[in-house]
Design a protein around this motif. Structure first.
Motif, PDB file in Angstrom:
ATOM      1  N   ALA A   1      -3.492  -5.932   1.236  1.00 35.11           N
ATOM      2  CA  ALA A   1      -2.342  -5.023   1.135  1.00 35.11           C
ATOM      3  C   ALA A   1      -2.621  -3.711   1.856  1.00 35.11           C
ATOM      4  N   ILE A   2      -3.857  -3.229   1.767  1.00 32.18           N
ATOM      5  CA  ILE A   2      -4.209  -1.956   2.384  1.00 32.18           C
ATOM      6  C   ILE A   2      -4.455  -2.104   3.881  1.00 32.18           C
ATOM      7  N   ASN A   3      -5.223  -3.136   4.261  1.00 34.26           N
ATOM      8  CA  ASN A   3      -5.649  -3.277   5.659  1.00 34.26           C
ATOM      9  C   ASN A   3      -4.628  -3.994   6.531  1.00 34.26           C
ATOM     10  N   GLU A   4      -3.869  -4.939   5.941  1.00 35.92           N
ATOM     11  CA  GLU A   4      -2.964  -5.762   6.732  1.00 35.92           C
ATOM     12  C   GLU A   4      -1.500  -5.550   6.372  1.00 35.92           C
TER      13      GLU A   4
ATOM     14  N   ALA B   1       0.831  -1.203   0.000  1.00 34.42           N
ATOM     15  CA  ALA B   1       0.000   0.000   0.000  1.00 34.42           C
ATOM     16  C   ALA B   1       0.868   1.256   0.000  1.00 34.42           C
ATOM     17  N   ASP B   2       2.033   1.195   0.674  1.00 32.25           N
ATOM     18  CA  ASP B   2       2.926   2.351   0.728  1.00 32.25           C
ATOM     19  C   ASP B   2       3.587   2.611  -0.620  1.00 32.25           C
ATOM     20  N   SER B   3       4.023   1.535  -1.286  1.00 26.19           N
ATOM     21  CA  SER B   3       4.686   1.713  -2.577  1.00 26.19           C
ATOM     22  C   SER B   3       3.723   2.179  -3.663  1.00 26.19           C
ATOM     23  N   LEU B   4       2.456   1.782  -3.542  1.00 23.48           N
ATOM     24  CA  LEU B   4       1.456   2.214  -4.507  1.00 23.48           C
ATOM     25  C   LEU B   4       0.964   3.628  -4.226  1.00 23.48           C
ATOM     26  N   GLY B   5       0.981   4.021  -2.962  1.00 26.13           N
ATOM     27  CA  GLY B   5       0.494   5.352  -2.607  1.00 26.13           C
ATOM     28  C   GLY B   5      -1.003   5.480  -2.870  1.00 26.13           C
TER      29      GLY B   5
ATOM     30  N   THR C   1      -5.609   2.535  -3.385  1.00 25.07           N
ATOM     31  CA  THR C   1      -7.066   2.624  -3.303  1.00 25.07           C
ATOM     32  C   THR C   1      -7.695   2.488  -4.682  1.00 25.07           C
ATOM     33  N   ALA C   2      -7.045   3.085  -5.678  1.00 29.87           N
ATOM     34  CA  ALA C   2      -7.565   2.990  -7.043  1.00 29.87           C
ATOM     35  C   ALA C   2      -7.552   1.546  -7.529  1.00 29.87           C
ATOM     36  N   ALA C   3      -6.465   0.809  -7.252  1.00 33.99           N
ATOM     37  CA  ALA C   3      -6.382  -0.593  -7.667  1.00 33.99           C
ATOM     38  C   ALA C   3      -7.456  -1.426  -6.990  1.00 33.99           C
ATOM     39  N   ARG C   4      -7.698  -1.153  -5.706  1.00 30.10           N
ATOM     40  CA  ARG C   4      -8.757  -1.878  -4.998  1.00 30.10           C
ATOM     41  C   ARG C   4     -10.120  -1.568  -5.606  1.00 30.10           C
TER      42      ARG C   4
END
Length: 209
Positions: A106-109, A32-36, A40-43
């Motif tokens: 990836a975002i939550n965990e 999630a950090d590398s995607l920035g 959220t957009a990918a999710r």
């Protein structure tokens, strides 16, 4: 859950020396950090891909079921092609759910996911969609040919008693299964490319393992 484990094994399958969460110098990890902001957009893209494909595929399957059940023609090969296209659409929906699960983890965990395997499975999903589109188009072409022949026979012999040559509304309605399936595959390709675009923005340094 068994379904989630199956999704993870499908999405993370590959060479034995690489795992979904492993980190290698030649393979950046997607986090999630590398995607920035793209995380959220990918999710959201995965979420939209799943919920767009699922109803379209289910409706196509229902239409196809009623068409086969109520049809007087027992051997319509075009509907078998459409059935295979629907099956590939269900498989693509299964992949979309797997991508959505990985994005949420990836975002939550903070789950670490190998970018190469994400890309590999996204490309695999696109290939499934392309194959499904091709097979469904063959079935659609056959269906249109059958409808044209029935229409011509009905015009030349309006009082013909042969049910196999009679154009009924069910024949036309069955085309909706093909168009819904094609739309599901097309939208899956669109959202898959959007997810790929988000993942390709990753430029983080890999973590030595």
């Amino acid at each position: 859950m068994l379904a989630d484990e199956l999704l993870m094994s499908l999405l993370c399958s590959g060479r034995a020396n690489v795992t979904c969460s492993a980190s290698y110098s030649s393979d950046p990890l997607v986090t999630a950090d590398s995607l920035g902001d793209s995380a959220t957009a990918a999710r959201n893209f995965a979420f939209a891909s799943f919920w767009v494909q699922l109803p379209l595929t289910i409706v196509s399957a229902c239409i196809l079921f009623f068409s086969v059940t109520l049809s007087t023609v027992s051997n319509d090969i075009s509907r078998w092609f459409t059935l295979v296209g629907v099956a590939f659409s269900f498989l693509s929906t299964f992949f979309a759910h797997g991508f959505l699960t990985l994005a949420r983890q990836a975002i939550n965990e903070g789950k670490l996911v190998s970018r190469s395997y994400l890309v590999q499975n996204l490309v695999r999903n696109t290939n499934i969609n392309l194959l499904g589109i091709g097979i469904t188009l063959v079935g659609l072409q056959a269906s249109v040919g059958t409808l044209v022949s029935k229409a011509m026979l009905a015009a030349n012999q309006p009082f013909a008693a042969n049910p196999n040559s009679t154009l009924v509304s069910l024949d036309v309605f069955s085309l909706q299964a093909s168009t819904n399936t094609l739309l599901a595959h097309f939208l899956s390709i669109v959202f898959t490319n959007l997810i790929l675009g988000a993942i390709n923005k990753v430029r983080a340094k890999p973590i030595a393992g």
